[in-house]
Motif scaffolding. Structure first.
Motif, short mmCIF file in Angstrom:
data_model
loop_
_atom_site.label_atom_id
_atom_site.label_comp_id
_atom_site.label_asym_id
_atom_site.label_seq_id
_atom_site.Cartn_x
_atom_site.Cartn_y
_atom_site.Cartn_z
N SER A 64 0.81 -1.22 0.00
CA SER A 64 0.00 0.00 0.00
C SER A 64 0.84 1.27 0.00
CB SER A 64 -0.93 0.01 1.23
OG SER A 64 -1.78 -1.11 1.23
N VAL A 65 2.16 1.13 -0.12
CA VAL A 65 3.06 2.29 0.00
C VAL A 65 3.43 2.83 -1.37
CG1 VAL A 65 5.32 3.09 0.79
CG2 VAL A 65 3.98 1.53 2.21
N THR A 66 3.15 4.11 -1.61
CA THR A 66 3.57 4.79 -2.83
C THR A 66 4.34 6.07 -2.49
OG1 THR A 66 1.42 5.90 -2.94
CG2 THR A 66 1.69 3.89 -4.24
N ASP A 67 4.76 6.19 -1.25
CA ASP A 67 5.48 7.37 -0.77
C ASP A 67 6.97 7.08 -0.79
OD1 ASP A 67 6.50 9.57 0.53
OD2 ASP A 67 5.57 9.14 2.46
N GLU A 68 7.70 7.74 -1.69
CA GLU A 68 9.13 7.51 -1.78
C GLU A 68 9.84 7.91 -0.49
OE1 GLU A 68 13.09 8.69 -4.45
OE2 GLU A 68 11.14 9.52 -4.97
N GLY A 69 9.36 8.96 0.15
CA GLY A 69 9.97 9.41 1.40
C GLY A 69 9.96 8.34 2.46
N LEU A 70 8.88 7.55 2.54
CA LEU A 70 8.79 6.47 3.52
C LEU A 70 9.83 5.39 3.22
CD1 LEU A 70 5.57 4.91 4.97
CD2 LEU A 70 7.42 3.44 4.17
N VAL A 71 9.99 5.05 1.95
CA VAL A 71 10.97 4.03 1.57
C VAL A 71 12.38 4.52 1.87
CG1 VAL A 71 11.82 2.60 -0.31
CG2 VAL A 71 9.40 3.19 -0.22
N GLN A 72 12.61 5.78 1.64
CA GLN A 72 13.94 6.35 1.93
C GLN A 72 14.23 6.28 3.44
OE1 GLN A 72 14.83 10.70 1.52
NE2 GLN A 72 16.09 9.97 -0.19
N LYS A 73 13.23 6.55 4.27
CA LYS A 73 13.41 6.49 5.72
C LYS A 73 13.64 5.05 6.18
CE LYS A 73 10.59 10.59 6.61
NZ LYS A 73 9.27 11.10 7.09
N CYS A 74 12.93 4.12 5.56
CA CYS A 74 13.16 2.71 5.87
C CYS A 74 14.58 2.29 5.50
CB CYS A 74 12.16 1.82 5.11
SG CYS A 74 10.54 1.66 5.89
N THR A 75 15.07 2.79 4.38
CA THR A 75 16.43 2.46 3.94
C THR A 75 17.45 3.00 4.94
OG1 THR A 75 15.70 2.58 1.64
CG2 THR A 75 18.06 2.63 2.04
N ALA A 76 17.26 4.23 5.38
CA ALA A 76 18.17 4.83 6.36
C ALA A 76 18.16 4.03 7.66
CB ALA A 76 17.79 6.28 6.62
N ALA A 77 16.98 3.60 8.10
CA ALA A 77 16.87 2.82 9.33
C ALA A 77 17.54 1.45 9.17
CB ALA A 77 15.40 2.66 9.72
N ALA A 78 17.39 0.84 7.99
CA ALA A 78 18.01 -0.46 7.74
C ALA A 78 19.54 -0.34 7.77
CB ALA A 78 17.55 -1.02 6.41
N LEU A 79 20.07 0.70 7.14
CA LEU A 79 21.51 0.93 7.15
C LEU A 79 22.01 1.19 8.56
CD1 LEU A 79 21.85 3.19 3.98
CD2 LEU A 79 22.84 0.91 4.27
N ASP A 80 21.22 1.89 9.34
CA ASP A 80 21.59 2.20 10.72
C ASP A 80 21.53 0.96 11.60
OD1 ASP A 80 22.48 3.99 12.63
OD2 ASP A 80 20.47 4.58 13.25
N SER A 81 20.64 0.02 11.26
CA SER A 81 20.46 -1.19 12.07
C SER A 81 21.51 -2.25 11.79
CB SER A 81 19.08 -1.80 11.81
OG SER A 81 18.04 -0.98 12.29
N LEU A 82 21.89 -2.39 10.53
CA LEU A 82 22.76 -3.50 10.13
C LEU A 82 24.19 -3.30 10.63
CD1 LEU A 82 22.55 -6.13 8.46
CD2 LEU A 82 23.39 -4.83 6.50
N THR A 83 24.72 -4.29 11.34
CA THR A 83 26.09 -4.24 11.87
C THR A 83 26.77 -5.59 11.66
OG1 THR A 83 25.45 -4.99 14.08
CG2 THR A 83 25.38 -2.60 13.66
#
Length: 226
Positions: A197-216
């Motif tokens: 249901s997501v068509t908001d690029e900004g939301l996907v970008q925030k998810c990407t930033a969170a994923a990069l921040d989470s992965l260690t």
């Protein structure tokens, strides 16, 4: 008689004596060179170290920090996590980030659907974003950029100073987005896309930033074989 000729005659005679009249001297000379040639050195084997062994999986709970996703997305409710890693062969992890809260009733959804130009949006229990992590091969920024430039539906952008390939696909009258990036710490590749249901690029970008921040590195330190 020239020096070259005087050297060639004894050699030819020696070859004729060694191989006999029934064997061609030229072929015998080739065989002799092959038998007396020094052995070739063995080929150099280059070992490629991948972040995680190919085919191994990492549990989503080992590396996903839901608090970081909640903060990045500005969500009020705690988020949910679904591990879908066993459903695909190539990714090391496939993790679904789920919106918290209870879904509205069918009646409420119908009203929202009519009020919001026939769109409901993301409700409680829906997938906000889906993260694919690839640690079984060596990912490079050069490969990412080359593939992105070759795709007419993709654009190169940056996220947190890293190159990101943003791929668009048509979803009804709008667009859905997928961000492909490489994590500097682990060198794993990530594909992050919005839920159905997501068509908001900004939301996907925030998810990407969170994923990069989470992965260690610690987060992928305990892979398993399915």
């Amino acid at each position: 008689m020239s020096r070259r000729l005087s050297t060639a005659i004894p050699l030819a005679c020696a070859l004729l004596w060694a191989c006999g009249q029934s064997e061609d001297p030229t072929q015998y000379a080739k065989k002799l060179r092959k038998e007396t040639a020094p052995p070739r050195p063995p080929p150099k084997i280059v070992k490629v170290q991948t972040p995680v062994a190919p085919g191994a999986k990492v549990k989503c709970e080992d590396w996903v920090d839901l608090a970081k996703f909640k903060e990045a997305l500005g969500e009020q409710e705690d988020l949910g996590l679904k591990d879908l890693s066993r459903t695909e062969v190539d990714p090391t992890s496939v993790c679904s980030i789920v919106k918290g809260g209870e879904p509205p009733s069918a009646e409420q959804q119908a009203k929202t659907f009519e009020k919001n130009a026939y769109k409901i949006g993301v409700v409680g229990g829906d997938e906000l974003c889906l993260v694919h992590v690839f640690c079984g091969y060596v990912a490079t920024a050069e490969d990412l950029q080359r593939k992105c430039k070759a795709d007419a539906m993709s654009d190169l952008k940056e996220i947190d100073g890293r190159p990101a390939c943003v791929h668009r696909t048509q979803r009804a009258s709008e667009w859905a987005y997928k961000y492909s990036v490489i994590d500097d710490d682990t060198t794993c590749g990530l594909d992050v896309q919005g839920g159905p249901s997501v068509t908001d690029e900004g939301l996907v970008q925030k998810c990407t930033a969170a994923a990069l921040d989470s992965l260690t590195k610690d987060g992928i330190a305990n892979p398993y074989r399915p």
